[in-house]
Design an enzyme around this catalytic site. Sequence first.
Site, short mmCIF file in Angstrom:
data_model
loop_
_atom_site.label_atom_id
_atom_site.label_comp_id
_atom_site.label_asym_id
_atom_site.label_seq_id
_atom_site.Cartn_x
_atom_site.Cartn_y
_atom_site.Cartn_z
N SER A 18 39.84 43.78 30.84
CA SER A 18 40.86 42.78 31.18
C SER A 18 42.02 42.82 30.19
O SER A 18 41.81 42.92 28.98
CB SER A 18 40.26 41.37 31.12
OG SER A 18 39.29 41.20 32.13
N ASP A 65 38.35 27.95 36.98
CA ASP A 65 38.70 28.51 38.29
C ASP A 65 39.88 27.70 38.78
O ASP A 65 39.74 26.51 39.09
CB ASP A 65 37.52 28.43 39.25
CG ASP A 65 37.80 29.17 40.56
OD1 ASP A 65 38.98 29.20 41.00
OD2 ASP A 65 36.86 29.74 41.15
N VAL A 66 41.06 28.33 38.85
CA VAL A 66 42.29 27.59 39.15
C VAL A 66 42.37 27.11 40.60
O VAL A 66 43.29 26.38 40.96
CB VAL A 66 43.56 28.41 38.78
CG1 VAL A 66 43.59 28.69 37.29
CG2 VAL A 66 43.65 29.70 39.60
N ALA A 96 44.82 38.01 45.36
CA ALA A 96 45.21 38.03 46.77
C ALA A 96 43.98 38.49 47.55
O ALA A 96 43.25 39.36 47.08
CB ALA A 96 46.35 39.01 47.00
N TYR A 156 51.35 46.46 47.49
CA TYR A 156 51.33 45.30 46.58
C TYR A 156 51.64 44.02 47.39
O TYR A 156 51.14 42.95 47.10
CB TYR A 156 52.28 45.50 45.41
CG TYR A 156 51.95 44.62 44.22
CD1 TYR A 156 50.70 44.70 43.61
CD2 TYR A 156 52.86 43.68 43.75
CE1 TYR A 156 50.38 43.89 42.53
CE2 TYR A 156 52.54 42.86 42.66
CZ TYR A 156 51.30 42.97 42.06
OH TYR A 156 50.98 42.16 41.00
N LYS A 163 54.46 37.39 42.52
CA LYS A 163 54.99 37.71 41.19
C LYS A 163 56.48 37.38 41.08
O LYS A 163 56.95 36.99 40.01
CB LYS A 163 54.74 39.19 40.84
CG LYS A 163 53.27 39.55 40.63
CD LYS A 163 52.59 38.77 39.52
CE LYS A 163 51.25 39.39 39.12
NZ LYS A 163 50.50 38.53 38.18
N ILE A 192 47.59 49.48 34.85
CA ILE A 192 46.50 49.69 33.90
C ILE A 192 45.19 49.63 34.68
O ILE A 192 45.02 48.77 35.56
CB ILE A 192 46.51 48.59 32.81
CG1 ILE A 192 47.79 48.69 31.98
CG2 ILE A 192 45.27 48.68 31.92
CD1 ILE A 192 47.99 47.53 31.01
P1 NAD Z 1 41.29 41.43 35.54
O1 NAD Z 1 40.51 41.58 36.79
O2 NAD Z 1 40.63 41.81 34.29
O3 NAD Z 1 41.87 39.97 35.40
C1 NAD Z 1 42.14 39.16 36.49
C2 NAD Z 1 41.62 37.80 36.14
O4 NAD Z 1 41.99 36.87 37.16
C3 NAD Z 1 40.10 37.76 36.01
O5 NAD Z 1 39.72 37.24 34.75
C4 NAD Z 1 39.70 36.82 37.13
O6 NAD Z 1 38.58 36.03 36.78
C5 NAD Z 1 40.94 35.96 37.23
N1 NAD Z 1 40.99 35.19 38.46
C6 NAD Z 1 41.04 35.59 39.75
N2 NAD Z 1 40.97 34.54 40.58
C7 NAD Z 1 40.91 33.44 39.79
C8 NAD Z 1 40.79 32.04 40.05
N3 NAD Z 1 40.70 31.53 41.28
N4 NAD Z 1 40.74 31.19 38.98
C9 NAD Z 1 40.78 31.66 37.73
N5 NAD Z 1 40.85 32.97 37.42
C10 NAD Z 1 40.92 33.84 38.44
O7 NAD Z 1 42.64 42.28 35.77
P2 NAD Z 1 43.97 42.42 34.89
O8 NAD Z 1 44.59 43.67 35.38
O9 NAD Z 1 43.68 42.25 33.46
O10 NAD Z 1 44.87 41.21 35.43
C11 NAD Z 1 45.44 40.22 34.59
C12 NAD Z 1 46.89 39.93 34.96
O11 NAD Z 1 47.67 41.08 34.69
C13 NAD Z 1 47.12 39.57 36.42
O12 NAD Z 1 48.09 38.54 36.49
C14 NAD Z 1 47.71 40.85 36.99
O13 NAD Z 1 48.52 40.60 38.10
C15 NAD Z 1 48.51 41.30 35.79
N6 NAD Z 1 48.93 42.70 35.80
C16 NAD Z 1 48.00 43.70 35.92
C17 NAD Z 1 48.42 45.02 35.92
C18 NAD Z 1 47.44 46.15 36.09
O14 NAD Z 1 47.85 47.25 36.48
N7 NAD Z 1 46.17 45.97 35.78
C19 NAD Z 1 49.80 45.33 35.79
C20 NAD Z 1 50.72 44.29 35.66
C21 NAD Z 1 50.27 42.97 35.66
O1 0WE Z 2 48.46 42.41 39.96
C1 0WE Z 2 47.78 43.38 40.16
C2 0WE Z 2 46.51 43.29 40.98
C3 0WE Z 2 46.09 41.88 41.26
C4 0WE Z 2 45.02 41.76 42.29
C5 0WE Z 2 43.99 42.69 42.49
C6 0WE Z 2 43.01 42.45 43.45
C7 0WE Z 2 41.90 43.43 43.76
C8 0WE Z 2 40.68 42.74 44.33
C9 0WE Z 2 45.05 40.64 43.08
N1 0WE Z 2 44.13 40.40 44.02
C10 0WE Z 2 43.10 41.28 44.21
N2 0WE Z 2 42.18 40.99 45.17
C11 0WE Z 2 41.02 41.68 45.33
O2 0WE Z 2 40.23 41.41 46.25
N3 0WE Z 2 48.19 44.60 39.68
C12 0WE Z 2 49.49 44.68 39.06
C13 0WE Z 2 47.41 45.83 39.83
C14 0WE Z 2 47.89 46.52 41.05
O3 0WE Z 2 47.53 46.09 42.26
C15 0WE Z 2 48.17 46.90 43.18
C16 0WE Z 2 48.93 47.85 42.53
C17 0WE Z 2 48.76 47.60 41.14
C18 0WE Z 2 49.41 48.33 40.03
C19 0WE Z 2 48.12 46.87 44.57
C20 0WE Z 2 48.85 47.80 45.30
C21 0WE Z 2 49.62 48.73 44.65
C22 0WE Z 2 49.67 48.77 43.25
#
Ligand code: NAD
Ligand code: 0WE
Length: 256
Positions: A18, A65-66, A96, A156, A163, A192
């Site tokens: 995470s 849990d939001v 989503a 996305y 976002k 990531i």
């Molecule tokens: P992650 O799965 O480790 O974190 C997502 C978190 O969202 C988890 O801890 C999950 O428990 C929490 N979550 C989902 N539904 C929830 C709810 N109803 N109540 C409370 N918490 C809830 O993945 P991550 O990639 O570390 O994501 C963290 C943030 O970074 C997100 O906002 C994501 O959009 C953003 N982000 C991710 C990337 C990427 O490529 N991984 C890039 C840019 C931004």
């Molecule tokens: O914000 C995100 C992903 C957030 C996310 C991921 C999931 C997977 C599991 C939100 N909701 C869900 N629901 C699920 O059921 N990112 C920035 C990572 C991400 O997601 C993408 C990307 C990238 C990068 C989706 C499509 C294309 C690129």
Amino acid sequence: MLLEGKRIAIFNVANKRSIAWAIAKAMDAQGAELVLGYQNERTKDAVQGLAQELTKMPAAVVPCDVAFPEQIEALQETVGESVGTIHGLVHSLAYAPKNCLHHPFLFTEREDFLTTLEISTYSLVALARVFTPLFAHEASVITLTYLGSEKVLPNYNVMGVAKAALEASVRYLAHDLGPAGVRVNAISAGPINTVAARGISGFLDMLDLHQKKAPLGRNVEAREVADAAVFLASDLASGITGEVIHVDTGYHIVGV
Ligand code: NAD
Ligand code: 0WE
């Protein structure tokens, strides 16, 4: 020690990949005392286990849990009792319904649209508000966003809309909380390989493309995103609010 004496609450950690966990480790290394959030019983044990790895025991590990307003409201008391005032809030969560990230945006159902914006966007507003009475003067609020808010990135979809609204919320919250000395900023991270990302079809191809196109010729690491969060939470960023900082190895500046 950029964060010595600062108490910072981070929502939510799910596992060691995470971004929230990378931020927790970086903030811990700079002397911060942390409150860690987890979503539910599925992730509770993992987060309590990870908490042991920090140099400073977290002041609290709390459920959040939001989707449940009462859980957000309860944080005012639980966090207030464990640390009193806080100097930082990190919002690192999004959701989503999975089908939204596979079908064209055009087909987004009303309920799925509302769920995505409730969990991914409104939660920042709700968390900022419950912590307002606990914010120290010069506190810092940080959220995580993605380029899909500015440009169309295939699949996305509704997350991009969420976002975009999140980044606008950063500006409106920065306006409202500025008089109290509270800064509000977003980090736009490059892709990531976290659990939230790996479930997405074509994600590995995206990582590949990103690496090829980015000026730095590589993908960003969670640690680099975490370092930017440390900066934003520190007094070094005292003049920055309402901003979206890209930590994406430069990908967003490239046209072709
Ligand atoms: P992650 O799965 O480790 O974190 C997502 C978190 O969202 C988890 O801890 C999950 O428990 C929490 N979550 C989902 N539904 C929830 C709810 N109803 N109540 C409370 N918490 C809830 O993945 P991550 O990639 O570390 O994501 C963290 C943030 O970074 C997100 O906002 C994501 O959009 C953003 N982000 C991710 C990337 C990427 O490529 N991984 C890039 C840019 C931004
Ligand atoms: O914000 C995100 C992903 C957030 C996310 C991921 C999931 C997977 C599991 C939100 N909701 C869900 N629901 C699920 O059921 N990112 C920035 C990572 C991400 O997601 C993408 C990307 C990238 C990068 C989706 C499509 C294309 C690129």
